[in-house]
Design a protein around this motif. Structure first.
Motif, PDB file in Angstrom:
ATOM      1  N   THR A 232      -0.649  -5.095   1.786  1.00  0.00           N
ATOM      2  CA  THR A 232      -2.036  -4.532   1.859  1.00  0.00           C
ATOM      3  C   THR A 232      -2.603  -5.795   2.408  1.00  0.00           C
ATOM      4  O   THR A 232      -2.359  -7.103   2.539  1.00  0.00           O
ATOM      5  CB  THR A 232      -2.577  -4.562   0.651  1.00  0.00           C
ATOM      6  OG1 THR A 232      -2.414  -5.872  -0.423  1.00  0.00           O
ATOM      7  CG2 THR A 232      -2.058  -3.405  -0.690  1.00  0.00           C
TER       8      THR A 232
ATOM      9  N   GLY B  81       0.833  -1.306   0.098  1.00  0.00           N
ATOM     10  CA  GLY B  81       0.054   0.212   0.101  1.00  0.00           C
ATOM     11  C   GLY B  81       0.983   1.280  -0.109  1.00  0.00           C
ATOM     12  O   GLY B  81       2.167   1.067  -0.287  1.00  0.00           O
ATOM     13  N   PRO B  82       0.304   2.531  -0.034  1.00  0.00           N
ATOM     14  CA  PRO B  82       0.960   3.845   0.048  1.00  0.00           C
ATOM     15  C   PRO B  82       1.966   4.025   1.086  1.00  0.00           C
ATOM     16  O   PRO B  82       3.030   4.585   0.980  1.00  0.00           O
ATOM     17  CB  PRO B  82      -0.341   4.760   0.275  1.00  0.00           C
ATOM     18  CG  PRO B  82      -1.407   4.031  -0.192  1.00  0.00           C
ATOM     19  CD  PRO B  82      -1.212   2.724   0.121  1.00  0.00           C
ATOM     20  N   THR B  83       1.755   3.236   2.277  1.00  0.00           N
ATOM     21  CA  THR B  83       2.727   3.187   3.413  1.00  0.00           C
ATOM     22  C   THR B  83       4.121   2.226   3.361  1.00  0.00           C
ATOM     23  O   THR B  83       4.888   2.450   3.919  1.00  0.00           O
ATOM     24  CB  THR B  83       2.186   3.118   4.556  1.00  0.00           C
ATOM     25  OG1 THR B  83       1.579   1.729   4.782  1.00  0.00           O
ATOM     26  CG2 THR B  83       1.076   3.878   4.940  1.00  0.00           C
TER      27      THR B  83
END
Length: 466
Positions: free
Chosen positions: A155, A149-151
């Motif tokens: 996911t 994911g973005p971090t």
């Protein structure tokens, strides 16, 4: 006792190691305290100091006799073949002392893969490199990765909720193992608790679980629950004694065993007992399973209030519970290759990386790196026992049975309680924390999945090739 070996409000008695005629051989340095989960019901009568009238004296005597009888039933339950389960509420999960001489943290690296889970219990990997993870309390199956994911974390998405399961203290949705033919059949196998038993079921993702084995003893504690496919293609399961010690020695009972079965829940060919699922017996609460590259099977087992264990599993053999725990030097039973006191142990998961066993600990809040030698099976009959530490820091190991040196602790108190351990397709080890099980103070990131690697160029704590 639960998996945590209790302390606190319970009445304290002094107890020698249980069940073996040569009690000193079990490896306990001194008598130790065991907390029994009942109040001291006789105190109110001990306090009576005045002389009572005969009628009241007779009534008091009758009550006293009944109380002592009840107390005797409670205290004898450890040795009863079908004693009632005891599910006390734990009061002390504090970890034991750190080994300040250990350099284990220099031998490993850890990164976080996923956060904000709720008691992740079982992990199985899928052909695409992602994983399915069970949550014991929420009864959810989560897909973790392989995307990020973005971090930068993997996911996490919900795949299913197993409403057929029932979460009760240490019970709930436990083990998970992907079918060896997952790419074709999209099927996983689950171990979960219901209100009437523990059971194993097959689940085609998108459908509902279909039980293949029911009637495994269940309780609020000691449910076992690990599921793994072995290198032989058969399904292995660990079962606990469900807090009834007599299950473990009864070959006709599924409790306190390691089981081996087909994907239909039938006894696998080559099992040591005719028409039986039982692979080994005499276990209390085994929860970790792993194989080395030679095909040897290992199990991490939670003991009572004396020793937790790392065992090498030999089909058809008796591992002693409740007659003995720890290293008993009795030829009737297979001794563990390593034992820990619960304050530094409550060993739960195990994975083998080269010649090193990585063992996770719940109460001890650490891992151990156990360096193995080629004597791991040929030397199981060896009587030599080495050990260090006294009291709550005691560790014992068996050099003649394949343990090269004192196990090295690492990650002590860094991530809290550590539960599952499994080797990932890339050779790293995935670990889960268990800090939201009401037995530790979680931090905002809990619970987590961690990725552990042993430092190159060697997977051995001593620098020797694995």
């Amino acid at each position: 006792m639960t998996e945590e070996h209790l302390a606190g409000v319970y009445r304290t008695v002094t107890k020698q190691p249980m069940g073996h005629p040569d009690r000193k051989a079990i490896g306990v340095d001194v008598p130790h305290e065991v907390r029994l989960p009942y109040p001291d019901v006789s105190v109110r009568y001990v306090r009576a100091a005045r002389v009572l009238p005969p009628a009241r004296l007779a009534v008091g005597a009758l009550v006293f006799v009944m109380t002592m009888g009840l107390l005797g039933v409670l205290t004898s339950s450890t040795h009863s073949s079908r004693s009632a389960p005891r599910d006390p509420t734990p009061t002390d999960f504090s970890l034991g002392p750190r080994d300040k001489t250990a350099r284990g943290d220099d031998l490993v690296s850890v990164t976080t893969l996923a956060r904000n889970l709720d008691v992740p219990w079982g992990i199985t990997f899928l052909p695409d490199g992602g994983a399915l993870v069970t949550e014991r309390q929420t009864l959810r199956i989560l897909r973790v990765g392989p995307e990020r994911g973005p971090t930068g974390d993997l996911t996490v998405t919900r795949v299913a909720t197993i409403t057929e399961a029932y979460s009760n203290n240490e019970g709930g949705l436990l083990g998970i193992a992907a079918s060896p033919n997952f790419a074709r059949d999209n099927t996983v196998f689950l171990f979960y608790t219901t209100r009437v038993d523990n059971r194993i079921a097959k689940l085609r993702l998108g459908g509902r679980p279909v039980p293949i084995l029911t009637g495994i003893p269940h309780a609020g504690v000691h449910n076992g629950g690990r599921l793994m496919f072995g290198p032989d293609g058969y399904l292995y399961a660990t079962t606990g004694d469900a807090s009834r010690a007599g299950h473990s020695q009864d070959l006709g009972d599924l409790g306190g065993k390691i089981l081996r079965m087909t994907t239909d829940g039938k006894p696998a060919p080559g099992n040591p007992f005719p028409h039986s699922l039982v692979w080994t017996y005499g276990h209390r609460n085994p929860e970790g399973l792993a194989w080395d590259r030679e095909g040897n099977l290992y199990s991490a087992e939670i003991g009572e209030a004396v020793w937790d264990e790392l065992n090498v599993i030999v089909p058809g053999r008796n591992y002693g519970w409740p007659e003995v725990q720890g290293i008993g030097n009795d030829p009737h039973y297979v001794d563990p290759i390593v034992t820990w006191r619960p304050e530094v142990g409550v060993s739960n998961g195990v994975v083998i990386v080269g010649r090193v066993a990585v063992v996770t600990c719940l109460r001890g809040q650490r891992i151990y790196l156990v360096r193995l030698t080629n004597a791991i099976t040929t030397g199981l009959g060896s009587r030599r026992v080495d050990g260090e530490g006294v009291g709550t820091s005691s560790i014992r190991w068996r050099p003649g049975a394949g343990v090269a040196s004192r196990p090295i602790e690492a990650l002590t108190a860094k991530y809290g309680r550590l539960r599952a351990a499994i080797q990932a397709p890339d050779g790293s080890v995935w670990l889960t924390t268990s800090n939201r099980d009401a037995r530790n103070q979680p931090v905002p990131e809990d619970d987590r999945i961690l990725r552990l690697t042993l430092h190159p160029p060697s997977a051995s704590p001593t620098g020797n090739p694995p």
